[in-house]
Structure formats: structure tokens, C-alpha cells
Motif scaffolding. Structure first.
Motif, PDB file in Angstrom:
ATOM      1  N   ARG A 132       1.020  -1.071  -0.485  1.00 41.51           N
ATOM      2  CA  ARG A 132      -0.061   0.183   0.156  1.00 41.51           C
ATOM      3  C   ARG A 132       0.607   1.550   0.139  1.00 41.51           C
ATOM      4  O   ARG A 132       2.218   1.458   0.243  1.00 41.51           O
ATOM      5  N   GLY A 133       0.141   2.787   0.052  1.00 41.65           N
ATOM      6  CA  GLY A 133       0.760   3.414  -0.430  1.00 41.65           C
ATOM      7  C   GLY A 133      -0.127   4.816  -0.593  1.00 41.65           C
ATOM      8  O   GLY A 133      -1.487   4.751  -0.778  1.00 41.65           O
ATOM      9  N   GLN A 134       0.237   6.430  -0.430  1.00 37.63           N
ATOM     10  CA  GLN A 134      -0.938   6.659  -0.665  1.00 37.63           C
ATOM     11  C   GLN A 134       0.142   8.498  -0.708  1.00 37.63           C
ATOM     12  O   GLN A 134       0.847   8.541  -0.727  1.00 37.63           O
ATOM     13  N   TYR A 135      -0.781   9.335  -0.976  1.00 39.58           N
ATOM     14  CA  TYR A 135      -0.317  10.646  -2.025  1.00 39.58           C
ATOM     15  C   TYR A 135      -0.974  12.254  -1.701  1.00 39.58           C
ATOM     16  O   TYR A 135      -2.374  11.875  -1.816  1.00 39.58           O
ATOM     17  N   GLY A 136      -0.459  12.663  -0.683  1.00 40.74           N
ATOM     18  CA  GLY A 136      -1.297  14.253  -0.154  1.00 40.74           C
ATOM     19  C   GLY A 136      -0.943  15.163  -1.421  1.00 40.74           C
ATOM     20  O   GLY A 136       0.427  15.080  -1.007  1.00 40.74           O
ATOM     21  N   TYR A 137      -1.920  15.942  -2.096  1.00 36.57           N
ATOM     22  CA  TYR A 137      -1.583  16.565  -3.209  1.00 36.57           C
ATOM     23  C   TYR A 137      -1.735  17.929  -2.029  1.00 36.57           C
ATOM     24  O   TYR A 137      -3.549  17.906  -1.677  1.00 36.57           O
ATOM     25  N   VAL A 138      -0.925  19.075  -2.841  1.00 32.32           N
ATOM     26  CA  VAL A 138      -1.313  20.127  -2.552  1.00 32.32           C
ATOM     27  C   VAL A 138      -1.048  20.981  -3.753  1.00 32.32           C
ATOM     28  O   VAL A 138       0.642  21.311  -3.567  1.00 32.32           O
ATOM     29  N   GLY A 139      -1.967  21.943  -4.217  1.00 31.09           N
ATOM     30  CA  GLY A 139      -1.070  22.429  -5.213  1.00 31.09           C
ATOM     31  C   GLY A 139      -0.494  21.715  -6.451  1.00 31.09           C
ATOM     32  O   GLY A 139      -0.590  21.047  -6.578  1.00 31.09           O
ATOM     33  N   ASP A 140       1.182  22.398  -7.160  1.00 25.37           N
ATOM     34  CA  ASP A 140       2.060  21.517  -8.079  1.00 25.37           C
ATOM     35  C   ASP A 140       2.397  20.788  -6.948  1.00 25.37           C
ATOM     36  O   ASP A 140       3.652  20.308  -7.678  1.00 25.37           O
ATOM     37  N   TYR A 141       1.959  19.721  -5.468  1.00 27.62           N
ATOM     38  CA  TYR A 141       3.071  18.940  -5.597  1.00 27.62           C
ATOM     39  C   TYR A 141       2.555  18.467  -3.842  1.00 27.62           C
ATOM     40  O   TYR A 141       1.501  18.492  -4.033  1.00 27.62           O
TER      41      TYR A 141
END
Length: 208
Positions: A132-141
Motif C-alpha cells: 500500500r501507499g498514499q499521496y497527499g496533494y497540495v497545489g503543484d506538489y
């Protein structure tokens, strides 16, 4: 540049963990985590002895964490009794680009997004979680977070599959840079996928 990456990592981590928005402080950011093993996190961008000692003197609640992009030996002399060093870590980053995703036979990949975070899971044939894994998105990063492979499913390339699936999601979202805090176990995997180490990542936990 390193302080900027630290800021991005902290903000993306906050989104990934579903905390309240980080609060700006004289030394960096404060994140109210509220987890079983972590009450609060202070992220230091440019740690100086006076400001660190001032911060430490104001802390009296166990499970408060301090994180910064310096060697642990730099912070340690400024801390009072009751602080315990976390495992070694590194601040890493990569330019976002699409990646090939090849799921091994006997596994299937699932993905879902909610409140700014994408969750990728690899399930074995019996339906049990394999990686598993996850990705926290903020603007362009964004921040890659919680990458793990279950013991019975290691050494099958599943970590790379998860990372590449998250890279594709970051590219789809329009992110230009991804960051993460690497552990000893994860660093080699990330470097094999083109990630670069930008700084050590010191962590200390107040246990009283």
C-alpha cells in the motif's frame, strides 16, 4: 531549497494524514496530529539554538514530535531530558513523470482518492492486503506517504508498483514535485526509482 522541500513535505503529510491545516510558527509549522502515537508535530525549517530551546521549554505533553532537515546530532544538544531520538530518516524528492506500472501475476491494483489524498493498494488473489501507499496533494506538489509491503509479499516488486502508480496519479493531478520522508528500509527503493536525497531528517519524541 531544502527548507522549501521541508515545507512541502509537511503540508503534503498533513493532507495525507487528514489533520487540520498546519499552523505557521516562528520556527516553522505546528501540526495537530491527534494520533495514538503522536499528539502534535513541530516542523523546523531553519533550526537555531535559541528558538529550539524556547520551543522545547514550552512543551510538556508526551508524544509531541520535532522534525527537521538536519543531522540529529545538531538538534540533540538543545533538547532537555525526556526527548528520545527517532529512527534515522532522509528528506527525498523527485520531479514528477509518468511511470510504467506492471502488476505481477496473482495481484491486483486498486486506487481511490478522497479529500486530497490518493490511496493505492495491491491485493493478493485471496483479497488480502499485500502492499500500500498514499499521496497527499497540495497545489503543484505532494507527499508520498505510508509505503509498506506485508512480510509475506516482499521481494516481488510490489513497492515499485505502488510508487509508480502514485507517480502516475501525481502526474495526472499536475504536480511537478513529489517529496517524502524515507526510512532506512525505504531509501534504497526510492533511489532505484530516481528519487534524490536532499537532507537528513532528524526526529525526536518527547516522552517526559
Amino acid at each position: 531549497m531544502t527548507a522549501d522541500l521541508m515545507h512541502r513535505w509537511a503540508e503534503g503529510w498533513s493532507v495525507s494524514r487528514g489533520t487540520e491545516a498546519p499552523v505557521a510558527t516562528p520556527w516553522g509549522l505546528r501540526i495537530e496530529v491527534g494520533a495514538e502515537n503522536q499528539l502534535r508535530r513541530h516542523v523546523l525549517f531553519e533550526p537555531q539554538e535559541e528558538s529550539v530551546r524556547e520551543l522545547v521549554a514550552s512543551i510538556d505533553e508526551p508524544l509531541t514530535w520535532i522534525k527537521s532537515h538536519v543531522e540529529p546530532s545538531e538538534l540533540a544538544p538543545w533538547l532537555s531530558a525526556g526527548w528520545t531520538e527517532d529512527d534515522p530518516g532522509w528528506l527525498m524528492a523527485v520531479d514528477v513523470a509518468p511511470a510504467a506500472v506492471a502488476v505481477p501475476d496473482g495481484y491486483r491494483l486498486t486506487s481511490e482518492s478522497k479529500d486530497g489524498t490518493t490511496y493505492v493498494r495491491i491485493l493478493a488473489s485471496g483479497g488480502e492486503l499485500a502492499a500500500r501507499g498514499q499521496y497527499g496533494y497540495v497545489g503543484d506538489y505532494g507527499t508520498v506517504d505510508k509505503i509498506s509491503t506485508e512480510p509475506d509479499h516482499r521481494r516481488r516488486g510490489l513497492g515499485s508498483v505502488v510508487m509508480n502508480a502514485l507517480a502516475n496519479k501525481a502526474y495526472e493531478l499536475g504536480a511537478s514535485t513529489s517529496v517524502l520522508g524515507a526510512t532506512i528500509e525505504g531509501r534504497a527503493l526510492y533511489e532505484s526509482l530516481g528519487w534524490k536525497v536532499h537532507a537528513p531528517l532528524a526526529g525526536f519524541i518527547y516522552q517526559r
